[in-house]
Design an enzyme around this catalytic site. Structure first.
Site, PDB file in Angstrom:
ATOM      1  N   LYS A  88       0.870  -1.173   0.000  1.00  0.00           N
ATOM      2  CA  LYS A  88       0.000   0.000   0.000  1.00  0.00           C
ATOM      3  C   LYS A  88       0.907   1.223   0.000  1.00  0.00           C
ATOM      4  O   LYS A  88       2.111   1.113   0.270  1.00  0.00           O
ATOM      5  CB  LYS A  88      -0.924  -0.004   1.215  1.00  0.00           C
ATOM      6  CG  LYS A  88      -0.188  -0.044   2.544  1.00  0.00           C
ATOM      7  CD  LYS A  88      -1.153  -0.187   3.697  1.00  0.00           C
ATOM      8  CE  LYS A  88      -0.394  -0.262   5.024  1.00  0.00           C
ATOM      9  NZ  LYS A  88      -1.295  -0.435   6.151  1.00  0.00           N
ATOM     10  N   ASN A  91       3.489   1.830   2.752  1.00  0.00           N
ATOM     11  CA  ASN A  91       4.598   0.888   2.907  1.00  0.00           C
ATOM     12  C   ASN A  91       5.669   1.040   1.833  1.00  0.00           C
ATOM     13  O   ASN A  91       6.469   0.134   1.620  1.00  0.00           O
ATOM     14  CB  ASN A  91       4.071  -0.552   2.945  1.00  0.00           C
ATOM     15  CG  ASN A  91       3.377  -0.853   4.256  1.00  0.00           C
ATOM     16  OD1 ASN A  91       3.583  -0.160   5.248  1.00  0.00           O
ATOM     17  ND2 ASN A  91       2.555  -1.870   4.268  1.00  0.00           N
ATOM     18  N   ASP A 107       7.689  -2.907   5.943  1.00  0.00           N
ATOM     19  CA  ASP A 107       6.612  -3.554   6.694  1.00  0.00           C
ATOM     20  C   ASP A 107       6.280  -4.946   6.151  1.00  0.00           C
ATOM     21  O   ASP A 107       5.267  -5.155   5.483  1.00  0.00           O
ATOM     22  CB  ASP A 107       5.362  -2.684   6.738  1.00  0.00           C
ATOM     23  CG  ASP A 107       4.369  -3.177   7.778  1.00  0.00           C
ATOM     24  OD1 ASP A 107       4.617  -4.231   8.400  1.00  0.00           O
ATOM     25  OD2 ASP A 107       3.325  -2.522   7.960  1.00  0.00           O
ATOM     26  N   THR A 126      -4.443  -4.520   4.933  1.00  0.00           N
ATOM     27  CA  THR A 126      -5.194  -3.332   5.321  1.00  0.00           C
ATOM     28  C   THR A 126      -6.517  -3.333   4.578  1.00  0.00           C
ATOM     29  O   THR A 126      -6.548  -3.446   3.352  1.00  0.00           O
ATOM     30  CB  THR A 126      -4.374  -2.068   4.999  1.00  0.00           C
ATOM     31  OG1 THR A 126      -3.105  -2.180   5.664  1.00  0.00           O
ATOM     32  CG2 THR A 126      -5.097  -0.821   5.456  1.00  0.00           C
TER      33      THR A 126
END
Length: 157
Positions: A88, A91, A107, A126
């Site tokens: 995402k 990150n 991450d 997420t």
């Protein structure tokens, strides 16, 4: 659990060596803490920079270069049987605040070491960035998903 995610991240980062994947230099364990010595990436999030810098407009060429870099890093991870599973905008960091800063994918707490064609089944990531396969897996419509969920993450960016 958080400890399981942290151990997974240490194992994955120990195995990956790519200029666009954040580097783990060392890990030290005390009775109460796990200390990670990682590469410094002080340029902030890529998307924050793209939206914050009002002095200039990023060209399509520049954005394309960044996304291509992310795609090459993801290809490297997949060649090494690692799926990130939480790609995402937040990150993807920049190595510094220069115009030619390097992309750094970070991450890896939800990453997975997949082997061959085995499907992954853990629904994670997420919520607003979940690939359709993850949602279908969660709803029981499919038995699992593969590394292609990372390609969805690249598309989200």
């Amino acid at each position: 659990t958080d400890l399981t995610d942290l151990i997974r991240e240490v194992n994955v980062l120990s195995a990956l060596r790519h200029e666009n994947v954040i580097r783990l230099y060392a890990a030290y364990e005390t009775p109460k803490k796990l200390l990670l010595v990682m590469e410094l990436a002080f340029g902030g999030e890529l998307m924050a920079r793209l939206g914050k810098d009002t002095r200039r407009v990023y060209s399509e060429l520049e954005v394309r270069r960044h996304i291509r870099t992310v795609a090459i890093a993801v290809e490297y991870m997949h060649e090494n049987s690692i799926a990130h599973r939480d790609l995402k905008p937040e990150n993807v960091l920049l190595s510094d605040d220069s115009d030619d800063a390097e992309i750094k994918i970070v991450d890896f707490g939800l990453s997975c070491d997949f082997q061959g064609q085995a499907l992954m089944r853990t629904v994670c990531g997420t919520h607003k960035y979940l690939a359709p396969e993850l949602i279908e897996c969660d709803r029981g419509k499919i038995r699992g998903y593969d590394k292609a969920v990372d390609v969805w993450g690249i598309g989200i960016m």
